[in-house]
Motif scaffolding. Structure first.
Motif, mmCIF file in Angstrom:
data_model
loop_
_atom_site.group_PDB
_atom_site.id
_atom_site.type_symbol
_atom_site.label_atom_id
_atom_site.label_comp_id
_atom_site.label_asym_id
_atom_site.label_seq_id
_atom_site.Cartn_x
_atom_site.Cartn_y
_atom_site.Cartn_z
ATOM 1 N N MET A 73 32.116 32.930 20.238
ATOM 2 C CA MET A 73 32.890 33.993 21.370
ATOM 3 C C MET A 73 33.024 33.163 22.779
ATOM 4 O O MET A 73 32.120 32.960 23.242
ATOM 5 N N SER A 74 34.062 33.627 23.050
ATOM 6 C CA SER A 74 34.432 33.113 24.838
ATOM 7 C C SER A 74 34.219 34.118 25.560
ATOM 8 O O SER A 74 34.655 35.356 25.450
ATOM 9 N N VAL A 75 33.747 33.776 26.432
ATOM 10 C CA VAL A 75 32.990 34.429 27.616
ATOM 11 C C VAL A 75 33.663 33.999 29.014
ATOM 12 O O VAL A 75 32.979 33.398 29.034
ATOM 13 N N THR A 76 33.876 35.064 29.854
ATOM 14 C CA THR A 76 34.052 34.575 31.015
ATOM 15 C C THR A 76 33.870 35.640 31.913
ATOM 16 O O THR A 76 34.215 36.816 32.256
ATOM 17 N N LEU A 77 33.192 35.331 33.160
ATOM 18 C CA LEU A 77 32.194 36.159 34.335
ATOM 19 C C LEU A 77 33.125 36.431 35.543
ATOM 20 O O LEU A 77 32.936 35.062 35.763
ATOM 21 N N TRP A 78 33.938 37.314 35.679
ATOM 22 C CA TRP A 78 34.327 37.088 37.701
ATOM 23 C C TRP A 78 32.889 37.756 37.849
ATOM 24 O O TRP A 78 32.449 38.224 38.050
ATOM 25 N N HIS A 79 32.333 36.351 39.024
ATOM 26 C CA HIS A 79 30.966 36.668 39.219
ATOM 27 C C HIS A 79 31.152 36.323 41.137
ATOM 28 O O HIS A 79 31.547 35.593 41.916
ATOM 29 N N ASN A 80 29.786 37.421 41.497
ATOM 30 C CA ASN A 80 29.027 36.982 42.463
ATOM 31 C C ASN A 80 27.621 36.589 42.972
ATOM 32 O O ASN A 80 27.549 37.997 42.378
ATOM 33 N N THR A 81 27.160 35.736 42.777
ATOM 34 C CA THR A 81 25.763 36.031 43.076
ATOM 35 C C THR A 81 24.851 36.717 43.379
ATOM 36 O O THR A 81 23.816 36.520 43.196
ATOM 37 N N ALA A 82 25.028 37.245 45.063
ATOM 38 C CA ALA A 82 24.745 38.337 45.952
ATOM 39 C C ALA A 82 24.735 39.308 44.847
ATOM 40 O O ALA A 82 24.038 40.096 45.196
ATOM 41 N N ARG A 137 37.304 39.269 48.965
ATOM 42 C CA ARG A 137 35.907 40.389 48.872
ATOM 43 C C ARG A 137 36.331 41.658 48.397
ATOM 44 O O ARG A 137 35.028 42.727 48.191
ATOM 45 N N LEU A 138 37.404 42.119 48.919
ATOM 46 C CA LEU A 138 37.154 43.670 47.661
ATOM 47 C C LEU A 138 38.158 43.900 46.260
ATOM 48 O O LEU A 138 37.943 44.737 46.322
ATOM 49 N N ILE A 139 37.696 42.751 46.234
ATOM 50 C CA ILE A 139 37.252 42.273 44.226
ATOM 51 C C ILE A 139 36.229 43.227 43.936
ATOM 52 O O ILE A 139 35.325 42.430 43.694
ATOM 53 N N ASN A 140 36.236 44.593 42.834
ATOM 54 C CA ASN A 140 34.794 44.995 42.708
ATOM 55 C C ASN A 140 34.340 43.619 41.497
ATOM 56 O O ASN A 140 35.198 42.563 40.424
ATOM 57 N N ARG A 141 32.980 44.053 41.258
ATOM 58 C CA ARG A 141 32.740 43.127 39.979
ATOM 59 C C ARG A 141 30.958 44.040 39.652
ATOM 60 O O ARG A 141 30.614 44.778 40.249
ATOM 61 N N PRO A 142 30.431 43.333 38.405
ATOM 62 C CA PRO A 142 30.858 42.248 37.605
ATOM 63 C C PRO A 142 32.936 42.485 36.296
ATOM 64 O O PRO A 142 32.259 43.142 36.613
ATOM 65 N N ILE A 143 33.785 41.456 36.572
ATOM 66 C CA ILE A 143 33.851 41.643 35.474
ATOM 67 C C ILE A 143 33.927 40.365 34.415
ATOM 68 O O ILE A 143 34.237 39.424 34.152
#
Length: 113
Positions: free
Chosen positions: A1-10, A87-93
């Protein structure tokens, strides 16, 4: 399965979603959306796929939200602002073949793995 994570390590929620994905035996494509922000068309697609309004994805507690006077902004204005100020984008997506989710709380990722 393909998984993409919009990630912010902080972000602890983003790190926890990543852990849940990896614990499921999957190796996601990690997108550092702060360094490589999505364009407006991509944001619109993610919103549509996740069934969200821009007002549900925007981080209204970020200082730039107030600086830009976004309180009361319409959907198009919010999407444009997120495109210009990631920075306005909520995460994680998280994006998989089973769906797209804003994973707050992180356990929401389990529904689409």
């Amino acid at each position: 399965m393909s998984v993409t994570l919009w990630h912010n390590t902080a972000c602890s929620k983003s790190r926890n979603a990543l852990k849940l994905i990896r614990d499921a035996g999957l190796d996601p494509v990690i997108v550092d959306y702060l360094a490589d922000p999505p364009d407006v068309a991509t944001l619109r697609k993610v919103l549509a796929d996740a069934g969200l309004r821009a007002s549900e994805l925007v981080r209204s507690n970020e200082p730039v939200f107030a600086e830009l006077g976004l309180a009361g902004a319409d959907e198009a204005q919010l999407v444009a602002a997120m495109g210009a100020h990631p920075r306005l984008i909520n995460r994680p997506i998280v994006i998989t073949e089973k769906g797209t989710r804003l994973c707050r709380p992180p356990e929401r990722v389990l529904d689409i793995l």
